[in-house]
Enzyme design. Structure first.
Site, short mmCIF file in Angstrom:
data_model
loop_
_atom_site.label_atom_id
_atom_site.label_comp_id
_atom_site.label_asym_id
_atom_site.label_seq_id
_atom_site.Cartn_x
_atom_site.Cartn_y
_atom_site.Cartn_z
N LYS A 175 -13.43 14.52 -2.74
CA LYS A 175 -13.56 14.05 -4.12
C LYS A 175 -14.18 12.67 -4.08
CE LYS A 175 -10.19 12.31 -6.71
NZ LYS A 175 -9.03 12.20 -7.61
N SER B 138 -1.63 0.90 -13.28
CA SER B 138 -2.64 0.40 -12.33
C SER B 138 -2.30 -1.02 -11.91
CB SER B 138 -4.03 0.45 -12.96
OG SER B 138 -4.07 -0.28 -14.18
N GLY C 170 1.17 5.42 -9.33
CA GLY C 170 0.00 4.62 -9.64
C GLY C 170 -0.63 3.88 -8.48
N LYS D 118 -2.32 -2.68 -4.72
CA LYS D 118 -1.62 -2.20 -5.90
C LYS D 118 -0.11 -2.15 -5.64
CE LYS D 118 -4.71 0.70 -8.67
NZ LYS D 118 -4.86 2.08 -9.21
#
Length: 321
Positions: free
Chosen positions: A67, A199, A220, A226
């Site tokens: 992907k 996020s 997330g 993150k």
């Protein structure tokens, strides 16, 4: 080669089909019948975008591909398009030839929601009644719809950094005939299941915001830096993940590992619970946490399924490539 454009995905793929595909591929990963390739994920220095590649090979399902895509944070406000953009490419594992190109935006939302839903099925208490949502964006609505199918929930509570977005998940609760309450973060102590889907690069959910017996799905964190939850929460919880290597490098566990609070050996693949190799939750008071980093094999599994459906229904576009 087949092309399945984004516009037809909604009429082909269901939450049930996504759940089945993700559960099977998690099991294949734990059985070492499928593996992910190293993730490439970078800030490109344009539009504040994060872009990358996730791929892998499922030997059991004979699915090979990747992907490509990422997160464009200004899309919605500037262009009226969703912030997450992606495309899945599948290849014939016998020949290496291109097999299909599939719109990945809706599939990403469905497979991400399916992953947390699979974790709820296998790790949450059977008597869970209150579900808490941290985050109220586009992905959160998919998360909540999928999660509500796994237990007989009686109430939805929610928190978002921007409270004006909470009606997004309140509407999903209303669809299910459930009451909704906006809470502060310490109000999450009332939840039996918590899904965090933001996020964020800074922890919101602290260890003392979570009651004994809660299952948390952290969905997330999929990039270096993150963070959604307090690293101390991973010390307190029994931690499960889609893939250990990805969890400790770009997932929620990266922070607890970097601080020396836990090690990779402390994490368990969710697929091991699905396969029966790990018992999962051991007591009703145990806190369980699923670090859903989003692996390439999830994308390939749902994309392969949608190609099958598109070909069967005569919707796929066939091109000479």
């Amino acid at each position: 080669m087949y092309i399945v454009p984004e516009r037809v995905i909604a009429d082909l793929m269901t939450r049930e089909a996504a759940f089945d595909a993700v559960e099977k591929v998690f099991a294949a990963m734990a059985a070492e019948d499928a593996y992910n390739f190293p993730v490439v994920r970078e800030a490109i220095g344009h539009e504040d975008a994060l872009y990358g590649f996730k791929g892998g090979f499922d030997r059991a399902g004979l699915t090979l591909g990747l992907k490509a895509g990422g997160y464009w944070p200004h899309n919605l406000e500037k262009r009226g398009q969703i912030n997450h953009q992606s495309t899945v490419f599948l290849f014939d594992p016998d020949t290496g030839k291109a097999h299909a190109m599939v719109g990945g935006n809706l599939l990403t939302a469905l497979r991400t929601a399916a992953a947390s839903s699979v974790s709820i099925k296998h790790l949450a208490r059977d008597d869970a009644k209150v579900i808490g949502m941290i985050g109220a964006g586009h992905q959160a609505t998919f998360q909540l719809r999928a999660a509500l199918e796994q237990r007989n929930f009686e109430k939805v509570i929610g928190w978002n950094l921007h409270p004006e977005m909470l009606p997004n998940i309140e509407a999903v609760a209303a669809e299910a005939g459930l009451p909704f309450e906006a809470v502060e973060l310490d109000g999450m102590r009332a939840a039996d299941v918590i899904i965090s889907i933001t996020s964020s690069f800074e922890a919101s959910l602290m260890a003392d915001h979570v009651s004994p017996g809660t299952h948390i799905a952290c969905m997330g964190t999929d990039t270096k830096g993150k963070q959604e939850v307090d690293p101390a929460l991973l010390v307190r919880a029994e931690v499960f993940t889609d893939e250990v290597a990805q969890s400790v490098s770009i997932g929620e566990a990266q922070h607890a590992v970097a601080q020396g609070l836990i090690e990779a050996a402390d994490l368990t693949q969710l697929g091991a619970v699905i396969n029966g190799a790990h018992p999962g939750r051991s007591t009703d008071d145990q806190v369980t946490l699923f670090d859903g980093t989003g692996v390439g094999l999830q994308d390939l599994a749902v994309a392969a399924r949608v190609v099958e459906l598109a070909v069967t229904q005569g919707i796929a576009i066939e091109v000479d490539f």
